[in-house]
Design a protein around this motif. Sequence first.
Motif, short mmCIF file in Angstrom:
data_model
loop_
_atom_site.label_atom_id
_atom_site.label_comp_id
_atom_site.label_asym_id
_atom_site.label_seq_id
_atom_site.Cartn_x
_atom_site.Cartn_y
_atom_site.Cartn_z
N LEU A 16 0.79 -1.23 0.00
CA LEU A 16 0.00 0.00 0.00
C LEU A 16 0.83 1.29 0.00
O LEU A 16 0.39 2.30 -0.57
CB LEU A 16 -0.99 0.00 1.17
N PRO A 17 2.02 1.31 0.64
CA PRO A 17 2.85 2.52 0.49
C PRO A 17 3.17 2.84 -0.96
O PRO A 17 3.40 4.01 -1.30
CB PRO A 17 4.12 2.15 1.28
N MET A 18 3.17 1.82 -1.83
CA MET A 18 3.43 2.07 -3.25
C MET A 18 2.30 2.89 -3.87
O MET A 18 2.51 3.60 -4.85
CB MET A 18 3.58 0.74 -3.99
N ALA A 19 1.10 2.79 -3.29
CA ALA A 19 -0.04 3.57 -3.78
C ALA A 19 -0.01 4.99 -3.23
O ALA A 19 -0.39 5.94 -3.92
CB ALA A 19 -1.35 2.88 -3.40
N ILE A 20 0.46 5.14 -1.99
CA ILE A 20 0.48 6.45 -1.35
C ILE A 20 1.62 7.32 -1.89
O ILE A 20 1.48 8.55 -2.03
CB ILE A 20 0.62 6.29 0.17
N LEU A 245 18.46 7.98 1.32
CA LEU A 245 17.90 6.63 1.21
C LEU A 245 18.93 5.61 0.75
O LEU A 245 18.66 4.40 0.80
CB LEU A 245 16.73 6.63 0.22
N ILE A 246 20.10 6.06 0.32
CA ILE A 246 21.09 5.12 -0.20
C ILE A 246 21.42 4.01 0.79
O ILE A 246 21.42 2.82 0.42
CB ILE A 246 22.36 5.88 -0.65
N PRO A 247 21.68 4.32 2.08
CA PRO A 247 21.95 3.22 3.03
C PRO A 247 20.79 2.24 3.15
O PRO A 247 21.00 1.04 3.35
CB PRO A 247 22.20 3.95 4.35
N LEU A 248 19.55 2.76 3.04
CA LEU A 248 18.37 1.91 3.15
C LEU A 248 18.24 0.95 1.97
O LEU A 248 17.59 -0.10 2.08
CB LEU A 248 17.12 2.78 3.25
N CYS A 249 18.86 1.31 0.86
CA CYS A 249 18.80 0.47 -0.34
C CYS A 249 19.83 -0.66 -0.33
O CYS A 249 19.73 -1.59 -1.14
CB CYS A 249 19.02 1.32 -1.60
N LEU A 250 20.80 -0.58 0.56
CA LEU A 250 21.90 -1.54 0.54
C LEU A 250 21.45 -2.96 0.90
O LEU A 250 21.83 -3.92 0.24
CB LEU A 250 23.02 -1.09 1.48
N MET A 251 20.64 -3.10 1.95
CA MET A 251 20.23 -4.43 2.38
C MET A 251 19.38 -5.15 1.34
O MET A 251 19.67 -6.30 0.97
CB MET A 251 19.50 -4.36 3.71
N ASN A 276 10.15 3.34 -1.30
CA ASN A 276 9.31 4.20 -2.13
C ASN A 276 8.59 5.25 -1.29
O ASN A 276 8.51 6.42 -1.67
CB ASN A 276 8.30 3.38 -2.92
N LEU A 277 8.08 4.82 -0.14
CA LEU A 277 7.42 5.77 0.75
C LEU A 277 8.42 6.81 1.25
O LEU A 277 8.13 8.02 1.28
CB LEU A 277 6.77 5.04 1.92
N GLY A 278 9.62 6.33 1.63
CA GLY A 278 10.66 7.25 2.08
C GLY A 278 11.07 8.22 1.00
O GLY A 278 11.29 9.41 1.25
N PHE A 279 11.16 7.71 -0.23
CA PHE A 279 11.51 8.58 -1.36
C PHE A 279 10.48 9.68 -1.52
O PHE A 279 10.82 10.86 -1.69
CB PHE A 279 11.61 7.76 -2.65
N SER A 280 9.22 9.31 -1.48
CA SER A 280 8.16 10.30 -1.69
C SER A 280 8.18 11.36 -0.59
O SER A 280 7.99 12.55 -0.87
CB SER A 280 6.79 9.62 -1.73
#
Length: 294
Positions: A16-20, A245-251, A276-280
């Motif tokens: 659902l975050p992908m929709a928000i 967000l780069i560190p969040l993408c590592l895992m 995606n939610l963090g990016f937005s």
Amino acid sequence: MATAAQWIEGARPRTLPMAIAPVIIGCAAAFDLDAFKPIHALLAAIVAVLLQVGVNYANDYSDGVRGTDNDRVGPLRLTGSGATRPRQVKWAAFASFALAMTAGTTLIVLSQTWFLLLVGVGCVAAAWGYTGGRNPYGYMGLGDLFVFVFFGLVATLGTTYTQAGQLNPVAWVGAISTGIIAMALLMANNVRDIPTDREAGKNTLAVRLGDTAARVSYVMMLAIALLLPLFLAYDYPWVLLVLLLIPLCLMPSWLMLKGKKRRSLIPVLKQTSIINLGFSLLFGAGILLTSVLA
């Protein structure tokens, strides 16, 4: 008969975050155009969430009756698991689509953007046609393209246009980035299901690319999505917040590249949704801060 908890799980709340996310970005773009309208934003969010729930139930039903989910690794599928009758899942999808169309029509009336009625019909048709009907496009490797178009471009640009009556570079860059992250989530989901999808004749893009190339494409999608806002940095310097967000993408990237067991890829779905939610949120904050501090 499925329990309430099972119905909620079947709606796939992790997606659902992908929709928000596109709605948040679209609202930030509208704010930049001095045209943010809270009621319009709320209706856009309702439409996006209900369409996401509808496509999740529709996918559950269609894959379940085709036998694609018979040996699935991952969250509960209502139809494939036998938790409830297929017909009930199908009607849950239709009910979600109907509610989305009701909210969407209200938004169109308020914004006087009548041409979006056709876009709304296209959204519902695309949501059902992903795995439903005689020739589901999700089985032909086109699902990723449609996710990019509808959960990236249409959702974001539609949110902005119904508030501002126009579009700007902020809306376009944000729409492309969030659409690419949505594609990354679908890729992660489909990489996990390559063996069962191939056996069921579901030739997703992941199946067509092959395991290794599909995993690498996930990492490339995240990288492109985070770097695209650099094109806005001159006029909107605070948009560089998205690089946090780069560190969040590592895992999730590491799991996609190194995770050999299909079950080990399950957390990537939630992690990508959070990205995606963090990016937005960071993208939107960057636009707002630039406008306020200018």
